[in-house]
Design a protein around this motif. Structure first.
Motif, PDB file in Angstrom:
ATOM      1  N   ARG A 179       2.645   6.556   4.089  1.00  0.00           N
ATOM      2  CA  ARG A 179       1.228   6.666   3.740  1.00  0.00           C
ATOM      3  C   ARG A 179       0.924   7.926   2.938  1.00  0.00           C
ATOM      4  NH1 ARG A 179       1.715   4.210   8.384  1.00  0.00           N
ATOM      5  NH2 ARG A 179       1.771   6.118   9.608  1.00  0.00           N
ATOM      6  N   LYS A 221      -4.819  -2.394   0.449  1.00  0.00           N
ATOM      7  CA  LYS A 221      -4.282  -2.214   1.807  1.00  0.00           C
ATOM      8  C   LYS A 221      -4.951  -1.043   2.507  1.00  0.00           C
ATOM      9  CE  LYS A 221      -1.305  -2.171   5.317  1.00  0.00           C
ATOM     10  NZ  LYS A 221       0.086  -1.797   5.255  1.00  0.00           N
ATOM     11  N   THR A 222      -5.255  -1.223   3.783  1.00  0.00           N
ATOM     12  CA  THR A 222      -5.739  -0.097   4.564  1.00  0.00           C
ATOM     13  C   THR A 222      -5.157  -0.145   5.976  1.00  0.00           C
ATOM     14  OG1 THR A 222      -7.681   1.220   5.138  1.00  0.00           O
ATOM     15  CG2 THR A 222      -7.913  -1.164   5.355  1.00  0.00           C
ATOM     16  N   GLY A 240      -2.416   2.463  -0.868  1.00  0.00           N
ATOM     17  CA  GLY A 240      -3.348   2.027   0.159  1.00  0.00           C
ATOM     18  C   GLY A 240      -4.445   3.050   0.377  1.00  0.00           C
ATOM     19  N   GLY A 269       0.777  -1.241   0.000  1.00  0.00           N
ATOM     20  CA  GLY A 269       0.000   0.000   0.000  1.00  0.00           C
ATOM     21  C   GLY A 269       0.801   1.279   0.000  1.00  0.00           C
ATOM     22  N   ALA A 310      -0.931   7.105  -0.065  1.00  0.00           N
ATOM     23  CA  ALA A 310      -2.275   6.507  -0.002  1.00  0.00           C
ATOM     24  C   ALA A 310      -3.371   7.436  -0.522  1.00  0.00           C
ATOM     25  CB  ALA A 310      -2.586   6.134   1.454  1.00  0.00           C
TER      26      ALA A 310
END
Ligand SMILES: [Zn+2]
Length: 468
Positions: free
Chosen positions: A179, A207-208, A166, A135, A182
């Motif tokens: 992140r 993905k989280t 993600g 992610g 993301a």
């Protein structure tokens, strides 16, 4: 046609059908048919090893697997003697962060084609056939590289599986953490649209993150992760979550989560029952963090595999982290480890499928790509699994979790990805580090060449340090 002419044609066809036999000894050469014989063979499904085995590789696949002497060998096959060696399927890392780490730095500035490939060469060097980035990829580069690798463009590199970007709540993102890549999730509709974009890029896993980072941020709310999971399932994708809290894990199970990307910090009866109600939900180990803070004998002095692939500055930085810790911090590390260890062995015993994820390349800067796979195997044995169970987790189970149906075991029809070891990992799991050779897609990885490249980089890095 005259009878003799027919015979000539048949003879010609038979001759043409015979593969040409070159010996697959030197790196880079590929024989069409090779029999590897004499090794102790661990096929990756948990069955007892085959002593004095033989297996046949034709082009890039296993075609026959059995005992030497009992196995039919194609006439004219090249022979490779592996007497005294142990063979395991190539390992699979189901949780990594590829492209960020580069010597002492980690960040999106390092996320280049060259650095991603360097990481995939490192995985191959350490006997890892495929690695799933979780992610933190962005742009079109990961999809291009994934497809080029699958097409065999870089034969000495591991396969690159990407979850793309993600999905994260804004609070968990900062410009300096991974992140930043993301999608920001604020609404259910937005979350569904982002999942749709990932499906169009043919990811298999989304993905989280569900983590309040020790109470410092607002975590993803259940309505949003429910939307992510529901939309992913509509596209036939699975969702991997970073969530280590027990209460979150329970809610995620109720929401039909597919993969826990890390081991959950605590396990109780209710959690075990929820896993039983959701038999397809799996857990990746990722035990390295807490374990490393209390136990890293490979660091002083550095294991040769570390010393030849990681810069002295990077090793020194990690060594420097340990003496600084207070006894309290050490005790906290021990407690965290004990809970994880008890939890993973309990889930394993309850029948939950466990895969191996290393979080390699993560941002703490000490999860050395490739090497962490081998320390993770040791961690899992320390947590109470047997070496056989750990090898199944790192091969067949991880392949199944990632949907890699041609990897994970040494069986006819599978891609010929395997590792030749100088010692038996069933006696001591750290023997997976005694790597004699790695084969990917039936071809021997040129480890000497890869090592020479890294050694050159390390020497250059050394000589660029000003002498005082
Ligand atoms: Zn991670």
């Amino acid at each position: 046609m005259h009878r003799s002419a027919v015979l000539v044609v048949i003879c010609f066809l038979l001759t043409a059908a015979q593969p040409t036999h070159t010996i697959a000894q030197g790196p880079g050469t590929t024989a069409n048919v090779v029999v590897f014989e004499g090794s102790r063979l661990i096929v990756g499904d948990g069955s007892p090893p085959i002593e004095n085995s033989a297996f046949v590789v034709e082009n890039n696949r296993f075609t026959r697997v059995g005992r030497k002497g009992a196995l039919q060998i194609p006439v004219g096959a090249a022979h490779v003697n592996l007497t005294g060696k142990t063979v395991i399927p190539a390992l699979i890392d189901a949780h990594s962060h590829i492209g960020y780490m580069k010597n002492l730095t980690s960040g999106s500035q390092n996320y280049t084609r060259e650095n991603i490939l360097d990481h995939l060469y490192r995985f191959a060097y350490f006997g890892v056939a495929a690695s799933q980035a979780m992610g933190t990829d962005f742009g079109v580069l990961p999809y291009q590289l994934r497809d080029e690798l699958l097409a065999g463009k870089y034969p000495d590199a591991a396969r690159f599986l990407t979850a793309g970007r993600g999905l994260s709540p804004i609070d968990e993102i900062s410009p300096t953490n991974m992140r930043h890549a993301a999608y920001v999730v604020t609404t259910e509709e937005g979350a569904r649209a982002s999942v749709g974009e990932l499906a169009a890029q043919k990811v298999k896993i989304v993905k989280t993150w569900v983590d309040d980072r020790g109470g410092t941020v607002k975590k993803l709310t259940p309505n949003l992760y429910r939307a992510i999971i529901d939309e992913a399932h509509k596209h036939n994708l699975r969702v991997a979550v970073h969530a280590t809290g027990l209460a979150d894990a329970k809610e995620l199970l109720r929401a039909d989560i597919d993969i826990f990307a890390h081991m959950i910090s605590d396990v109780d009866d209710e959690l075990v029952s929820l896993f039983k109600e959701h038999p397809n939900t799996v857990v990746l180990s990722a035990l390295g963090g807490p374990r490393r803070t209390i136990y890293a004998p490979w660091l002083n002095p550095p294991h040769p595999l570390v010393a030849e692939t990681v810069s002295p500055e990077q090793i020194k930085r990690l060594q420097g982290r340990f003496p600084e810790r207070s006894p309290d911090a050490f005790k906290r590390g021990e407690d965290a480890w004990d809970r994880l260890a008890r939890g993973i062995s309990r889930l394993h015993a309850a029948g939950v499928k466990i895969g191996v994820g290393t979080d390699g390349g993560g941002q703490q800067g000490d999860q050395f790509i490739g090497w962490t796979m081998h320390t993770e195997l040791e961690n899992m044995v320390a947590a109470g699994l047997t070496p056989t169970q750990v090898l199944v987790a790192a091969t067949r189970s991880s392949a199944e979790i990632l949907g890699l149906d041609d990897l994970g075991t040494i069986a006819p029809g599978r891609s010929a990805d395997f590792v030749v070891l100088d010692a038996n990992p069933l006696d001591d799991i750290t023997n997976t580090r005694k790597i004699a050779n790695v084969y990917l897609r039936g071809r021997q990885v040129d480890r000497a060449k890869l090592r020479a490249g890294w050694t050159k980089d390390l020497t250059n890095a050394q000589s660029s340090i000003p002498i005082r």
